[in-house]
Design a protein around this motif. Sequence first.
Motif, PDB file in Angstrom:
ATOM      1  N   UNK A  66      -7.053  10.290   3.866  1.00 12.37           N
ATOM      2  CA  UNK A  66      -6.780  10.807   5.207  1.00 12.37           C
ATOM      3  C   UNK A  66      -7.480   9.951   6.264  1.00 12.37           C
ATOM      4  N   UNK A  67      -8.699   9.573   5.985  1.00 19.51           N
ATOM      5  CA  UNK A  67      -9.428   8.719   6.939  1.00 19.51           C
ATOM      6  C   UNK A  67      -8.723   7.372   7.121  1.00 19.51           C
ATOM      7  N   UNK A  68      -8.220   6.818   6.018  1.00 19.44           N
ATOM      8  CA  UNK A  68      -7.565   5.524   6.157  1.00 19.44           C
ATOM      9  C   UNK A  68      -6.265   5.654   6.936  1.00 19.44           C
ATOM     10  N   UNK A  69      -5.563   6.767   6.799  1.00 21.07           N
ATOM     11  CA  UNK A  69      -4.359   6.983   7.609  1.00 21.07           C
ATOM     12  C   UNK A  69      -4.732   7.151   9.083  1.00 21.07           C
ATOM     13  N   UNK A  70      -5.887   7.724   9.348  1.00 21.88           N
ATOM     14  CA  UNK A  70      -6.379   7.801  10.736  1.00 21.88           C
ATOM     15  C   UNK A  70      -6.699   6.406  11.246  1.00 21.88           C
ATOM     16  N   UNK A  71      -7.280   5.568  10.396  1.00 18.49           N
ATOM     17  CA  UNK A  71      -7.576   4.187  10.783  1.00 18.49           C
ATOM     18  C   UNK A  71      -6.295   3.411  11.068  1.00 18.49           C
ATOM     19  N   UNK A  72      -5.263   3.654  10.264  1.00 21.33           N
ATOM     20  CA  UNK A  72      -3.970   3.015  10.520  1.00 21.33           C
ATOM     21  C   UNK A  72      -3.415   3.476  11.865  1.00 21.33           C
ATOM     22  N   UNK A  73      -3.531   4.771  12.132  1.00 23.39           N
ATOM     23  CA  UNK A  73      -3.068   5.305  13.423  1.00 23.39           C
ATOM     24  C   UNK A  73      -3.811   4.649  14.573  1.00 23.39           C
ATOM     25  N   UNK A  74      -5.106   4.477  14.429  1.00 22.75           N
ATOM     26  CA  UNK A  74      -5.891   3.831  15.491  1.00 22.75           C
ATOM     27  C   UNK A  74      -5.392   2.417  15.753  1.00 22.75           C
ATOM     28  N   UNK A  75      -5.076   1.673  14.683  1.00 20.02           N
ATOM     29  CA  UNK A  75      -4.575   0.309  14.850  1.00 20.02           C
ATOM     30  C   UNK A  75      -3.220   0.278  15.549  1.00 20.02           C
TER      31      UNK A  75
ATOM     32  N   UNK B 219       0.094   6.114  -1.691  1.00 23.48           N
ATOM     33  CA  UNK B 219       0.454   6.858  -0.480  1.00 23.48           C
ATOM     34  C   UNK B 219       0.137   6.046   0.778  1.00 23.48           C
ATOM     35  N   UNK B 220      -1.042   5.444   0.802  1.00 27.15           N
ATOM     36  CA  UNK B 220      -1.440   4.649   1.969  1.00 27.15           C
ATOM     37  C   UNK B 220      -0.573   3.400   2.090  1.00 27.15           C
ATOM     38  N   UNK B 221      -0.276   2.760   0.961  1.00 26.42           N
ATOM     39  CA  UNK B 221       0.605   1.590   0.992  1.00 26.42           C
ATOM     40  C   UNK B 221       1.986   1.954   1.526  1.00 26.42           C
ATOM     41  N   UNK B 222       2.512   3.094   1.116  1.00 26.35           N
ATOM     42  CA  UNK B 222       3.830   3.521   1.599  1.00 26.35           C
ATOM     43  C   UNK B 222       3.816   3.746   3.107  1.00 26.35           C
TER      44      UNK B 222
ATOM     45  N   UNK C  95      -7.358   5.821  -6.986  1.00 26.32           N
ATOM     46  CA  UNK C  95      -6.092   5.254  -7.452  1.00 26.32           C
ATOM     47  C   UNK C  95      -4.924   6.175  -7.122  1.00 26.32           C
ATOM     48  N   UNK C  96      -5.140   7.472  -7.189  1.00 30.61           N
ATOM     49  CA  UNK C  96      -4.057   8.434  -6.992  1.00 30.61           C
ATOM     50  C   UNK C  96      -3.484   8.425  -5.583  1.00 30.61           C
TER      51      UNK C  96
ATOM     52  N   UNK D 133       2.044  10.199   9.014  1.00 35.64           N
ATOM     53  CA  UNK D 133       1.922  11.333   8.112  1.00 35.64           C
ATOM     54  C   UNK D 133       0.701  12.194   8.325  1.00 35.64           C
ATOM     55  N   UNK D 134       0.099  12.127   9.507  1.00 37.53           N
ATOM     56  CA  UNK D 134      -1.066  12.953   9.830  1.00 37.53           C
ATOM     57  C   UNK D 134      -0.646  14.181  10.637  1.00 37.53           C
ATOM     58  N   UNK D 135      -1.414  15.229  10.523  1.00 34.69           N
ATOM     59  CA  UNK D 135      -1.182  16.442  11.306  1.00 34.69           C
ATOM     60  C   UNK D 135      -1.868  16.280  12.667  1.00 34.69           C
ATOM     61  N   UNK D 136      -1.138  16.406  13.780  1.00 37.01           N
ATOM     62  CA  UNK D 136      -1.761  16.258  15.105  1.00 37.01           C
ATOM     63  C   UNK D 136      -2.919  17.220  15.337  1.00 37.01           C
TER      64      UNK D 136
END
Length: 348
Positions: free
Chosen positions: A183-192, A216-219, A211-212, A166-169
């Motif tokens: 957003x940073x955590x989604x980047x970290x997921x992408x790195x993994x 999103x990150x869990x999904x 919390x909000x 779900x990140x923008x290239x």
Amino acid sequence: MSGHTQTAAAPAASGTTAPAAVADRPLVEVDGLIKHFDLGGHFLQRERPTVKAINDVSLGIRRGEAFCLVGESGCGKSTLARIVMGLLDPTGGAIRFDGTRIDGLKHTARKPFHRRMQMIFQNPYASLNPRRTVQKTLEEPLRFHFPNLSDADVKTKVEQVMVSVGNDPSWGTRYPHEFSGGQRQRISIARALMVDPDFVVADEPISALDVSIQAQVLNVMMDTQEARDLTYLFITHDLSVVRHFGTRVGVMYLGTLCELADTATLFENPRHPYTRILLSAIPRISTEEMKPPGLPGEVPSAMNLPSGCVFHDRCPLANARCSAEVPRAQCQADGTLVACHAVEEGRG
């Protein structure tokens, strides 16, 4: 938890026939794991102070599952994860990945497992290099493990993985400080995910987020698990997350594994007294640490563990046996593993 866990066979891939021994084998096995930290001390001291962080823990993580490890802060769950990943050396016990023992391997011998085992850290603000663009951060593991890939292939792979979480290239040219925590955590997921791992350790991956955006990150993590057939070791203190995310749950207290069960079974019929107390007031998704209600006293020091069952001095069902004898894991009729004298004897 002392002893070995029983694990169900993982289904073979469509169109293939896996040998029975491989199909029955957990992807990750932890056997009798011990981790003590020597704190040093004065040379005149007879005994050096030691933190007994992990004490004879055994478990197996099946292929394709989201295995959740829960417990209060300081119970040893993050230490166990770091030992599995090779970031810490165990004091005793064994760790196997896909049937191969990996604890104690030299760096060169462990390199193939580094690609297959990746980690998502708790703090997205600390886990990304502030001096590297997102593009460089994501390229690094790919170029390390696949040095023969062309620049064009690397760029294509980065774009594909970014889109998949779900990140923008177009973020590739920017730096970590330009993004929000989610957003940073989604980047970290992408790195993994860059090197197509089989196994991902997620150490409290949403606890530092608002919390909000936790959901999103869990999904994203759940979607990538399904799309890539990932196996997760998910470390958390939040049982409301476990209920929706986990396939099985291990409950830790003071460096020991108290109970291990399928998620639905654990929530419907918790056996260990500590598990029951944790579940008696399930917190909402939050950044607060797990604070079990109704527990007298404080968690004892890992430098001076209680005798017998480490939970006995706070347990409402404890008797003399609990303070004198370490409980062994017993398999219940529904497959739950419980290390508790009270459960074994039918007390309470």
